[in-house]
Design an enzyme around this catalytic site. Structure first.
Site, PDB file in Angstrom:
ATOM      1  N   ASP A 186      11.374  -3.267  13.893  1.00 30.43           N
ATOM      2  CA  ASP A 186      11.544  -1.973  14.392  1.00 30.43           C
ATOM      3  C   ASP A 186      11.950  -2.182  15.705  1.00 30.43           C
ATOM      4  O   ASP A 186      12.003  -3.224  16.242  1.00 30.43           O
ATOM      5  CB  ASP A 186      10.368  -1.055  14.236  1.00 30.43           C
ATOM      6  CG  ASP A 186      10.170  -0.425  12.670  1.00 30.43           C
ATOM      7  OD1 ASP A 186      11.061  -0.453  12.001  1.00 30.43           O
ATOM      8  OD2 ASP A 186       9.115  -0.432  12.298  1.00 30.43           O
ATOM      9  N   ARG A 229      21.105  -6.743   2.853  1.00 35.08           N
ATOM     10  CA  ARG A 229      21.784  -5.529   2.345  1.00 35.08           C
ATOM     11  C   ARG A 229      22.326  -4.712   3.519  1.00 35.08           C
ATOM     12  O   ARG A 229      22.134  -4.795   4.610  1.00 35.08           O
ATOM     13  CB  ARG A 229      20.442  -4.613   2.142  1.00 35.08           C
ATOM     14  CG  ARG A 229      19.891  -5.005   0.585  1.00 35.08           C
ATOM     15  CD  ARG A 229      20.688  -4.946  -0.413  1.00 35.08           C
ATOM     16  NE  ARG A 229      20.886  -3.286  -0.909  1.00 35.08           N
ATOM     17  CZ  ARG A 229      21.715  -3.004  -1.763  1.00 35.08           C
ATOM     18  NH1 ARG A 229      22.590  -3.671  -2.349  1.00 35.08           N
ATOM     19  NH2 ARG A 229      21.770  -1.629  -2.075  1.00 35.08           N
ATOM     20  N   ARG A 284      -2.092  10.656   3.033  1.00 37.47           N
ATOM     21  CA  ARG A 284      -2.982  11.696   3.960  1.00 37.47           C
ATOM     22  C   ARG A 284      -3.473  12.705   3.121  1.00 37.47           C
ATOM     23  O   ARG A 284      -2.937  13.347   2.710  1.00 37.47           O
ATOM     24  CB  ARG A 284      -2.104  12.090   5.075  1.00 37.47           C
ATOM     25  CG  ARG A 284      -1.654  11.033   5.992  1.00 37.47           C
ATOM     26  CD  ARG A 284      -0.858  11.397   7.126  1.00 37.47           C
ATOM     27  NE  ARG A 284      -0.183  10.426   7.997  1.00 37.47           N
ATOM     28  CZ  ARG A 284       0.871  10.680   8.503  1.00 37.47           C
ATOM     29  NH1 ARG A 284       1.626  11.952   8.682  1.00 37.47           N
ATOM     30  NH2 ARG A 284       1.682   9.787   9.120  1.00 37.47           N
ATOM     31  N   ARG A 288      20.021   9.146   1.721  1.00 40.14           N
ATOM     32  CA  ARG A 288      19.594  10.166   2.741  1.00 40.14           C
ATOM     33  C   ARG A 288      20.609  10.775   3.246  1.00 40.14           C
ATOM     34  O   ARG A 288      21.928  10.348   3.302  1.00 40.14           O
ATOM     35  CB  ARG A 288      18.604   9.732   3.838  1.00 40.14           C
ATOM     36  CG  ARG A 288      19.115   8.616   4.506  1.00 40.14           C
ATOM     37  CD  ARG A 288      18.049   8.071   5.467  1.00 40.14           C
ATOM     38  NE  ARG A 288      18.350   6.928   6.488  1.00 40.14           N
ATOM     39  CZ  ARG A 288      17.609   6.546   7.523  1.00 40.14           C
ATOM     40  NH1 ARG A 288      16.459   6.961   7.801  1.00 40.14           N
ATOM     41  NH2 ARG A 288      17.943   5.382   8.212  1.00 40.14           N
ATOM     42  N   TYR A 341      12.680  -8.320   9.597  1.00 46.09           N
ATOM     43  CA  TYR A 341      12.744  -6.790   9.776  1.00 46.09           C
ATOM     44  C   TYR A 341      11.855  -6.122  10.927  1.00 46.09           C
ATOM     45  O   TYR A 341      10.751  -6.104  10.667  1.00 46.09           O
ATOM     46  CB  TYR A 341      12.240  -6.186   8.530  1.00 46.09           C
ATOM     47  CG  TYR A 341      12.754  -4.546   8.321  1.00 46.09           C
ATOM     48  CD1 TYR A 341      13.754  -4.262   7.475  1.00 46.09           C
ATOM     49  CD2 TYR A 341      11.777  -3.618   9.049  1.00 46.09           C
ATOM     50  CE1 TYR A 341      14.171  -2.851   7.740  1.00 46.09           C
ATOM     51  CE2 TYR A 341      12.031  -2.293   9.017  1.00 46.09           C
ATOM     52  CZ  TYR A 341      13.229  -2.037   8.242  1.00 46.09           C
ATOM     53  OH  TYR A 341      13.783  -0.662   8.262  1.00 46.09           O
ATOM     54  N   ARG A 362       0.852  -1.392  -0.043  1.00 43.98           N
ATOM     55  CA  ARG A 362       0.053   0.079   0.157  1.00 43.98           C
ATOM     56  C   ARG A 362       0.892   1.390   0.156  1.00 43.98           C
ATOM     57  O   ARG A 362       2.096   1.036   0.319  1.00 43.98           O
ATOM     58  CB  ARG A 362      -0.805   0.234   1.212  1.00 43.98           C
ATOM     59  CG  ARG A 362      -0.072   0.149   2.543  1.00 43.98           C
ATOM     60  CD  ARG A 362      -1.074   0.004   3.685  1.00 43.98           C
ATOM     61  NE  ARG A 362      -0.341   0.162   5.203  1.00 43.98           N
ATOM     62  CZ  ARG A 362      -0.173   1.331   5.477  1.00 43.98           C
ATOM     63  NH1 ARG A 362      -0.799   2.709   5.084  1.00 43.98           N
ATOM     64  NH2 ARG A 362       0.471   1.502   6.781  1.00 43.98           N
ATOM     65  N   GLU A 377      24.245   8.628   3.754  1.00 44.07           N
ATOM     66  CA  GLU A 377      23.942   7.122   3.965  1.00 44.07           C
ATOM     67  C   GLU A 377      23.759   6.577   2.653  1.00 44.07           C
ATOM     68  O   GLU A 377      22.840   6.901   1.706  1.00 44.07           O
ATOM     69  CB  GLU A 377      22.592   6.844   4.621  1.00 44.07           C
ATOM     70  CG  GLU A 377      22.462   5.390   4.939  1.00 44.07           C
ATOM     71  CD  GLU A 377      21.161   5.369   5.970  1.00 44.07           C
ATOM     72  OE1 GLU A 377      20.205   4.559   5.478  1.00 44.07           O
ATOM     73  OE2 GLU A 377      21.341   5.746   6.971  1.00 44.07           O
TER      74      GLU A 377
END
Length: 368
Positions: free
Chosen positions: A351, A250, A177, A281, A349, A173, A301
């Site tokens: 957080d 990675r 907003r 970034r 993965y 998705r 980075e």
């Protein structure tokens, strides 16, 4: 009787939380780490009073009230809200995709105008019924302008391959907003530890024996023999000597610069979304803690191909790797006195909030 109840391999967030809980339960713990510092990828280096995120930006966010209360019982968090900027060939856009972004892209002023423009963009790809790859999925979800400006180049740099070769499920998705809200995360709890992440790790490991600069694989039998249970947070395929094949990761490369200016880019994170810029970034660390120092520190980075000499930052959770990882997980379940956790130990993965929740779950399920 063995010297320790738990040998914890890795002093990152997962290992530190597990050690903290075990120590509080009266267990004898030894934490080891091959690096010269504790904290894993959360480690911060202090430069001119600025807490520099040595291994990339770490922004704590969660919708898990228990996890938020847990970390706040250890250290104080500030009110930092992640609102990154995207730079595409010199033009700036707000992230995530919101009314500010749509005004910058198309000049629209109202949600109705934005919805009309989005529908028009998506309609061009309505003939794609079953997207065969990332690019087709993204175009179907958001249309040409958002994809080409803010998604394609960044994604291809991050993964090191063309978007047409990435699986469609990576982008299930696209968050949109229809408000002027630049808060990147929807989670109700967000911030950075006041004084940096080292304070969080120090609080977790307080009273726990830690040996740094210690390579588990160089002294495996001896170290395992010290404890009743080993908690392993490294690469699960390496633990099993790659018997089912090597998993893919990675990596990242960082170029950090100290600059004699008080403010370089005006924001903690600026993403560079065009393919012709090699880095993804630029991080200006002082903005994570509202720093007022006369100097600043920025980090460029770069995504990088992983090999044994580099840090494995991200598991590549495609079908082939997940199938291999599942073989290793079945082998892990058969280990009577070894527990596996964290991004590398579970090949997932996570957080930071997921990592803490998993460490708490694993400890509670396996406390001796």
């Amino acid at each position: 009787m063995k010297t320790y109840d738990y040998l914890i391999v890795g002093s990152g967030l997962f290992g530190s939380v597990f050690a903290h809980e075990a120590k509080n339960a009266g267990k004898r713990c030894l934490v080891i780490d091959r690096r010269k510092h504790a904290g894993g990828n959360l480690y911060c280096e202090n430069i001119d009073g600025i807490n520099v995120h040595e291994y990339g930006a770490h922004i704590f966010h969660t919708d898990n009230r228990e996890v938020w209360q847990y970390v706040n019982s250890l250290v104080e968090f500030n009110r930092y809200t992640n609102s990154p900027i995207a730079n595409y060939r010199g033009k700036l856009y707000n992230l995530p995709f919101n009314m500010n972004t749509f005004y910058q892209l198309w000049g629209v002023h109202t949600p109705a105008e934005a919805e009309e423009k989005l529908a028009e963009q998506r309609a061009e790809y309505a003939n794609i019924e079953c997207p065969a790859n990332f690019e087709e999925q993204a175009l179907k979800l958001c249309g040409h302008d958002i994809y080409e400006t803010l998604i394609k180049g960044y994604t291809e740099k991050q993964w090191g391959r063309p978007a047409r070769e990435l699986p469609a499920e990576i982008i299930k998705r696209v968050p949109v907003r229809l408000t002027f809200d630049n808060n990147y995360f929807n989670d109700p709890y967000q911030g950075i530890p006041t004084g940096g992440y080292n304070r969080l790790i120090d609080a977790l490991l307080s009273g726990v024996e830690v040996r740094l600069d210690t390579d588990y694989f160089a002294n495996r039998a001896e170290l395992d023999g010290l404890a009743n249970v080993t908690v392993f947070t490294g690469m699960i395929d390496k633990y099993f000597d790659y018997r089912c094949g090597r998993l893919e990761y990675r990596s990242l490369r960082f170029d950090t610069k100290r600059l004699d200016t008080p403010n370089f880019q005006g924001n903690a994170v600026v993403n560079y979304t065009s393919a012709d810029v090699p880095y993804t970034r630029v991080i200006e660390h002082k903005h994570f803690e509202y720093g007022t120092q006369p100097t600043t520190v920025v980090t460029y980075e770069y995504p990088d191909t992983w090999n044994e000499d580099k840090e494995p930052y991200y598991p590549i959770n495609d079908k082939r790797n997940n199938a291999v990882a599942n073989e290793y997980k079945r082998m892990a379940e058969a280990q009577g006195n070894v527990l596996f956790g964290g991004r590398l130990g579970q090949y997932a993965y996570f957080d930071m909030d997921d990592t803490i929740a998993e460490a708490l779950r694993l400890f509670r399920q396996n406390i001796m």
